[in-house]
Design a protein around this motif. Structure first.
Motif, PDB file in Angstrom:
ATOM      1  N   LEU A 118       6.776  43.102  24.152  1.00  0.00           N
ATOM      2  CA  LEU A 118       7.602  42.272  25.025  1.00  0.00           C
ATOM      3  C   LEU A 118       6.782  41.152  25.655  1.00  0.00           C
ATOM      4  O   LEU A 118       7.258  40.015  25.779  1.00  0.00           O
ATOM      5  CB  LEU A 118       8.238  43.144  26.113  1.00  0.00           C
ATOM      6  CG  LEU A 118       9.174  42.443  27.100  1.00  0.00           C
ATOM      7  CD1 LEU A 118      10.377  41.842  26.386  1.00  0.00           C
ATOM      8  CD2 LEU A 118       9.628  43.419  28.195  1.00  0.00           C
ATOM      9  N   VAL A 119       5.543  41.466  26.033  1.00  0.00           N
ATOM     10  CA  VAL A 119       4.654  40.437  26.608  1.00  0.00           C
ATOM     11  C   VAL A 119       4.441  39.308  25.599  1.00  0.00           C
ATOM     12  O   VAL A 119       4.545  38.120  25.942  1.00  0.00           O
ATOM     13  CB  VAL A 119       3.303  41.056  27.031  1.00  0.00           C
ATOM     14  CG1 VAL A 119       2.274  39.968  27.340  1.00  0.00           C
ATOM     15  CG2 VAL A 119       3.493  41.962  28.238  1.00  0.00           C
ATOM     16  N   ASN A 120       4.145  39.682  24.347  1.00  0.00           N
ATOM     17  CA  ASN A 120       3.987  38.664  23.299  1.00  0.00           C
ATOM     18  C   ASN A 120       5.247  37.816  23.155  1.00  0.00           C
ATOM     19  O   ASN A 120       5.189  36.586  23.083  1.00  0.00           O
ATOM     20  CB  ASN A 120       3.676  39.327  21.953  1.00  0.00           C
ATOM     21  CG  ASN A 120       2.237  39.779  21.840  1.00  0.00           C
ATOM     22  OD1 ASN A 120       1.349  39.232  22.491  1.00  0.00           O
ATOM     23  ND2 ASN A 120       1.996  40.781  21.025  1.00  0.00           N
ATOM     24  N   GLY A 121       6.392  38.499  23.105  1.00  0.00           N
ATOM     25  CA  GLY A 121       7.663  37.801  22.920  1.00  0.00           C
ATOM     26  C   GLY A 121       7.986  36.860  24.063  1.00  0.00           C
ATOM     27  O   GLY A 121       8.443  35.733  23.840  1.00  0.00           O
ATOM     28  N   LEU A 122       7.753  37.309  25.298  1.00  0.00           N
ATOM     29  CA  LEU A 122       8.064  36.473  26.466  1.00  0.00           C
ATOM     30  C   LEU A 122       7.182  35.223  26.514  1.00  0.00           C
ATOM     31  O   LEU A 122       7.658  34.131  26.828  1.00  0.00           O
ATOM     32  CB  LEU A 122       7.887  37.290  27.750  1.00  0.00           C
ATOM     33  CG  LEU A 122       8.963  38.355  28.025  1.00  0.00           C
ATOM     34  CD1 LEU A 122       8.583  39.204  29.229  1.00  0.00           C
ATOM     35  CD2 LEU A 122      10.332  37.707  28.238  1.00  0.00           C
ATOM     36  N   ILE A 123       5.899  35.388  26.198  1.00  0.00           N
ATOM     37  CA  ILE A 123       5.004  34.225  26.202  1.00  0.00           C
ATOM     38  C   ILE A 123       5.437  33.223  25.142  1.00  0.00           C
ATOM     39  O   ILE A 123       5.541  32.016  25.398  1.00  0.00           O
ATOM     40  CB  ILE A 123       3.544  34.664  25.962  1.00  0.00           C
ATOM     41  CG1 ILE A 123       3.039  35.511  27.127  1.00  0.00           C
ATOM     42  CG2 ILE A 123       2.640  33.429  25.783  1.00  0.00           C
ATOM     43  CD1 ILE A 123       1.672  36.135  26.898  1.00  0.00           C
ATOM     44  N   LEU A 124       5.723  33.718  23.931  1.00  0.00           N
ATOM     45  CA  LEU A 124       6.037  32.823  22.818  1.00  0.00           C
ATOM     46  C   LEU A 124       7.397  32.151  22.957  1.00  0.00           C
ATOM     47  O   LEU A 124       7.584  31.027  22.497  1.00  0.00           O
ATOM     48  CB  LEU A 124       5.977  33.606  21.497  1.00  0.00           C
ATOM     49  CG  LEU A 124       4.571  34.010  21.049  1.00  0.00           C
ATOM     50  CD1 LEU A 124       4.628  34.988  19.896  1.00  0.00           C
ATOM     51  CD2 LEU A 124       3.762  32.779  20.653  1.00  0.00           C
ATOM     52  N   THR A 125       8.349  32.826  23.594  1.00  0.00           N
ATOM     53  CA  THR A 125       9.679  32.230  23.734  1.00  0.00           C
ATOM     54  C   THR A 125       9.777  31.306  24.948  1.00  0.00           C
ATOM     55  O   THR A 125      10.608  30.396  24.965  1.00  0.00           O
ATOM     56  CB  THR A 125      10.763  33.322  23.839  1.00  0.00           C
ATOM     57  OG1 THR A 125      10.431  34.249  24.884  1.00  0.00           O
ATOM     58  CG2 THR A 125      10.892  34.081  22.528  1.00  0.00           C
ATOM     59  N   ASN A 126       8.928  31.546  25.945  1.00  0.00           N
ATOM     60  CA  ASN A 126       8.957  30.683  27.128  1.00  0.00           C
ATOM     61  C   ASN A 126       8.004  29.494  27.005  1.00  0.00           C
ATOM     62  O   ASN A 126       8.169  28.496  27.713  1.00  0.00           O
ATOM     63  CB  ASN A 126       8.607  31.495  28.376  1.00  0.00           C
ATOM     64  CG  ASN A 126       9.766  32.368  28.830  1.00  0.00           C
ATOM     65  OD1 ASN A 126      10.751  31.878  29.378  1.00  0.00           O
ATOM     66  ND2 ASN A 126       9.665  33.664  28.571  1.00  0.00           N
TER      67      ASN A 126
END
Length: 332
Positions: A118-126
């Motif tokens: 989730l951390v990876n996903g949040l950084i990449l999508t934001n």
């Protein structure tokens, strides 16, 4: 449907036997058979029962293959999964040694992995301008760093109570439970990628992200889901890996990300996005596992095994390009 001449015109072109046999997956099946024949010829211990006995420690990497295929089809990459496995395995062992119920231990493994994804996903999508390789390289260092702080530099942890882990490391006859879980996940991820709207959206994003966005696909939501699922599967891999190793250390999961990428690419999934089928990745995964087991039984140097796998990976990338060049020359 029938044309003006009265002949029936098929909506879907018929697949010839030749095309089926010479497609990438067909060639991989032939290679899988040849690899098993080769391993049986060089090692007397290479028998069905022995292969199944050694397979669980390698099958954990298959859990990473399935979501990694989705990420590659997106045209992206995640090189933090090995560190996620390390951190999940470390926290799983600590939770078990604290005397928590085994259900809570399982939840710890899955939750830690999911949070990392989730951390990876949040950084990449934001922060969409950031390249996935750089972001996941950074989180790889962070996740493994946290594990090293928990274990100490070069440290390790062993399970004080392995009863629950012995249970999930059990077998049905001679077939380990993890094999059935891998097959179940293989079917699930293959169906989602090939037969659902979500899977078609993944291919559309990998082919042209901007066009996918303007066609109404929720690009960033899909990316976030896939990276989160990647973390969940890394947690699952850590759980089963712990059931094999009965512990964890700061090198746990080293190279897992490269192995997952190698399985997917060797299976015909393009790193540029929008191309490939998971079936090829599954066949290549089992092919690589069988090769490792066979070469390991004759005590071949692990580094030499890595060199062989590297050569196979390079060939897998080169062959489609060489084939395309030959077709261009023929047309010319």
């Amino acid at each position: 449907m029938a044309g003006k001449s009265g002949r029936t015109i098929a909506n879907v072109p018929e697949k010839s036997l030749k095309k089926t046999l010479f497609c990438w997956e067909g060639m991989l099946v032939v290679l899988f058979i040849l690899i098993n024949v080769f391993c049986a010829s060089i090692s007397q211990s290479y028998q069905f029962e022995n292969v199944l006995r050694e397979m669980p420690k390698y099958l954990t990497e298959m859990f990473l293959l399935f979501p990694m295929a989705f990420i590659l089809v997106l045209g992206e990459i995640d090189i933090s999964v090995g560190a996620t496995v390390c951190l999940s395995a470390t926290m799983t062992c600590m939770a078990s040694n604290k005397g928590l119920p085994f259900a809570a231990v399982i939840l710890t493994a899955l939750l830690v992995g999911t949070i990392c994804g989730l951390v990876n996903g949040l950084i990449l999508t934001n922060f969409q301008e950031l390249p996935p390789m750089i972001v996941t390289l950074g989180t790889q260092i962070v996740f493994r760093g946290i594990a090293e702080i928990a274990l100490g530099s070069g440290g390790s942890i062993s399970l004080t109570n392995a009863d629950g882990f012995r249970m999930i490391a059990g077998k049905v006859g001679i077939i380990p439970y993890v094999f059935f879980i891998v097959i179940l996940m293989a079917v699930l991820f293959s169906v989602v990628l090939a037969k659902t709207t979500f899977g078609r959206s993944v291919y559309a994003i990998g082919s042209n992200r901007l066009a996918a966005y303007y066609s109404g696909i929720h690009v960033q939501t899909i990316r976030l889901i896939i990276y989160t699922v990647m973390g969940f599967m890394a947690g699952l891999a850590a759980l089963f890996l712990t059931s094999v190793l009965y512990g964890a250390n700061t090198t746990t999961g080293n190279g897992f990300e490269m192995d997952a990428i190698a399985m997917a690419v060797f299976g015909g999934i393009s790193t540029s996005g929008g191309k490939g089928r998971l079936l090829g990745g599954i066949i290549s995964g089992f092919t690589i596992i069988c090769l490792r087991i066979g070469l390991g039984q004759i005590n071949m140097n692990p580094q030499l095994i890595l060199i062989i796998l590297g050569i196979l990976l390079i060939l897998a990338v080169l062959l489609p390009n060489l084939s395309a060049r030959l077709n261009v020359k023929k047309k010319a």
